[in-house]
Design a protein around this motif. Structure first.
Motif, PDB file in Angstrom:
ATOM      1  N   GLY A  97       0.819  -1.202   0.000  1.00 46.52           N
ATOM      2  CA  GLY A  97       0.000   0.000   0.000  1.00 46.52           C
ATOM      3  C   GLY A  97       0.853   1.251   0.000  1.00 46.52           C
ATOM      4  O   GLY A  97       2.079   1.195   0.054  1.00 46.52           O
ATOM      5  N   THR A  98       0.186   2.381  -0.041  1.00 43.89           N
ATOM      6  CA  THR A  98       0.885   3.668  -0.112  1.00 43.89           C
ATOM      7  C   THR A  98       0.759   4.474   1.172  1.00 43.89           C
ATOM      8  O   THR A  98       1.145   5.634   1.198  1.00 43.89           O
ATOM      9  CB  THR A  98       0.328   4.506  -1.281  1.00 43.89           C
ATOM     10  OG1 THR A  98      -1.093   4.679  -1.105  1.00 43.89           O
ATOM     11  CG2 THR A  98       0.578   3.832  -2.610  1.00 43.89           C
ATOM     12  N   GLY A 100       1.422   6.268   4.514  1.00 42.54           N
ATOM     13  CA  GLY A 100       2.648   6.794   5.089  1.00 42.54           C
ATOM     14  C   GLY A 100       2.671   6.578   6.594  1.00 42.54           C
ATOM     15  O   GLY A 100       2.064   5.641   7.113  1.00 42.54           O
ATOM     16  N   ASN A 113      -4.415  -0.568  -2.962  1.00 37.10           N
ATOM     17  CA  ASN A 113      -3.329   0.356  -3.287  1.00 37.10           C
ATOM     18  C   ASN A 113      -3.030   1.285  -2.111  1.00 37.10           C
ATOM     19  O   ASN A 113      -1.904   1.761  -1.948  1.00 37.10           O
ATOM     20  CB  ASN A 113      -3.679   1.196  -4.516  1.00 37.10           C
ATOM     21  CG  ASN A 113      -3.612   0.408  -5.803  1.00 37.10           C
ATOM     22  OD1 ASN A 113      -3.006  -0.666  -5.849  1.00 37.10           O
ATOM     23  ND2 ASN A 113      -4.239   0.907  -6.851  1.00 37.10           N
ATOM     24  N   GLU A 114      -4.037   1.532  -1.286  1.00 34.57           N
ATOM     25  CA  GLU A 114      -3.852   2.392  -0.122  1.00 34.57           C
ATOM     26  C   GLU A 114      -3.325   1.598   1.080  1.00 34.57           C
ATOM     27  O   GLU A 114      -2.364   2.004   1.728  1.00 34.57           O
ATOM     28  CB  GLU A 114      -5.178   3.044   0.266  1.00 34.57           C
ATOM     29  CG  GLU A 114      -5.740   4.011  -0.758  1.00 34.57           C
ATOM     30  CD  GLU A 114      -7.139   4.456  -0.416  1.00 34.57           C
ATOM     31  OE1 GLU A 114      -7.385   5.677  -0.462  1.00 34.57           O
ATOM     32  OE2 GLU A 114      -7.995   3.590  -0.104  1.00 34.57           O
ATOM     33  N   ARG A 274       0.873  -5.656  -7.815  1.00 37.20           N
ATOM     34  CA  ARG A 274      -0.252  -4.802  -8.208  1.00 37.20           C
ATOM     35  C   ARG A 274      -0.709  -5.228  -9.596  1.00 37.20           C
ATOM     36  O   ARG A 274       0.096  -5.267 -10.535  1.00 37.20           O
ATOM     37  CB  ARG A 274       0.168  -3.328  -8.215  1.00 37.20           C
ATOM     38  CG  ARG A 274       0.348  -2.752  -6.820  1.00 37.20           C
ATOM     39  CD  ARG A 274       0.421  -1.247  -6.884  1.00 37.20           C
ATOM     40  NE  ARG A 274       0.612  -0.677  -5.558  1.00 37.20           N
ATOM     41  CZ  ARG A 274       0.576   0.621  -5.295  1.00 37.20           C
ATOM     42  NH1 ARG A 274       0.362   1.479  -6.288  1.00 37.20           N
ATOM     43  NH2 ARG A 274       0.753   1.072  -4.082  1.00 37.20           N
TER      44      ARG A 274
END
Length: 333
Positions: A97-98, A100, A113-114, A274
């Motif tokens: 995921g992205t 932070g 993706n999150e 992905r």
């Protein structure tokens, strides 16, 4: 260091542990071992202080890189504790995921993706409060702010010593065990086998179960269509092309063969791959069935085709061992 370990090159080295190339990597393994041991020792000696949650924390992890069946066990634990009336929170790093350093609470519209595939899968299967952050104490704090929970389960994080834990559960691949026993990258080990002496419980997924270990198997029978939700016996699917982007894809392929599924093709992807329609659509023709793991399925629903199926798996433990394991947790709540 973490990105280096996760690269494709290392995945191949782990599967060819006894090759000359593997032995050439021993100096890097020694460096890795020194670093990991130094980190753990710094917490054991009190040079670094772990953050402790106000509710019990159960870490479910492994000693090796690659899939061991850890996430199915997390799902089993969450559902079993929920059935007993407890409120359970889950924290994860969010691989793939992205997210932070600010934690993310997984919800119905959170994408892989999150938050990464494992966190989304756990949420969809359990509806528990799931928080994602590479800094796990931040994820725990987010869970505690968001909801009143009785216990928190960490999906992975055995080596994340900055988070204090009350129970450590290690999942072992019963077929591959610990390979040549060397640290990454020459072998599969994040920590050496001796680490098992200090954990609370050892769960062995498939293969031979050694004394002191709890046996577990992954059970699956009905394939689910990604578009219609139709469920059929997996052996009734025609012209099956199997794909998997998990830590150990061959486990999935071998399990299908043991069930009597005749595979036309096996397609391996890296863990946390992905996907796009451009990648997956060419794998099958209209008269073929694309069969994938549930972990892969959560990433492709938005562009799934009507001949795409996935196979959910459930962790199964003996009733007696399951009761013992749950009792260890319940006594802390």
């Amino acid at each position: 260091m973490r990105n280096f370990i996760k690269c494709n090159l290392v995945s191949h080295i782990i599967h060819f542990e006894y090759s000359i190339f593997g032995y050439l990597l021993l100096p890097l393994s020694l460096i890795y071992g020194l670093i990991t041991n130094a980190i753990r020792l710094s917490y054991l000696l009190g040079l670094k202080k772990a953050w402790r949650s106000s509710v019990p924390v159960v870490v479910v992890g492994n000693l090796t890189s690659g899939g061991t069946g850890k996430t199915p066990l997390v799902i089993w634990l969450v559902l079993a504790l929920q059935d007993l009336g407890f409120s359970v929170g889950v924290v994860a790093r969010g691989y793939g995921g992205t997210v932070g350093s600010n934690p993310l609470i997984v919800g119905p519209h959170t994408t892989t993706n999150e938050a990464g595939d494992e966190a989304v899968l756990i949420y969809q299967r359990t509806k528990a409060i799931v928080a994602v952050s590479p800094i796990r104490r931040n994820a725990v704090k987010a869970v505690l702010v968001h909801s009143l929970v009785d216990v928190i389960i960490s999906d992975d994080g055995l080596q994340h010593y900055a988070l204090a834990r009350d129970i450590e559960i290690v999942v072992i691949d019963g077929e591959r065990r610990f390979g040549n026993g060397w640290w990454l990258p020459a072998g599969p080990m994040r920590e050496r086998e001796g680490r098992l002496r200090s954990v609370t419980a050892k769960i062995t997924n498939g293969g031979r179960v050694f004394p002191g270990e709890i046996g577990m198997c992954l059970q699956s029978n009905l394939a689910v269509n990604l578009c219609s939700g139709e469920r059929v016996s997996v052996v009734k699917l025609n012209n099956v092309v199997a794909m998997a982007g998990i830590g150990y894809p061959k486990r999935f392929f071998n399990s299908l063969k043991k069930k009597g599924v005749k595979l036309m093709k096996e397609v391996e992807f890296v863990d946390h791959q992905r996907y796009t329609a451009k990648i997956l659509c060419p794998l099958t023709s209209r008269d073929q069935s694309l069969l994938m793991t549930e972990k892969d399925a959560v990433k492709v629903r938005s562009f799934a085709q009507d001949n795409w199926w996935y196979l959910p798996v459930d962790a199964v433990l003996s009733p007696l061992e399951a009761k013992k394991l749950l009792s260890l947790i319940i006594t802390l709540i």
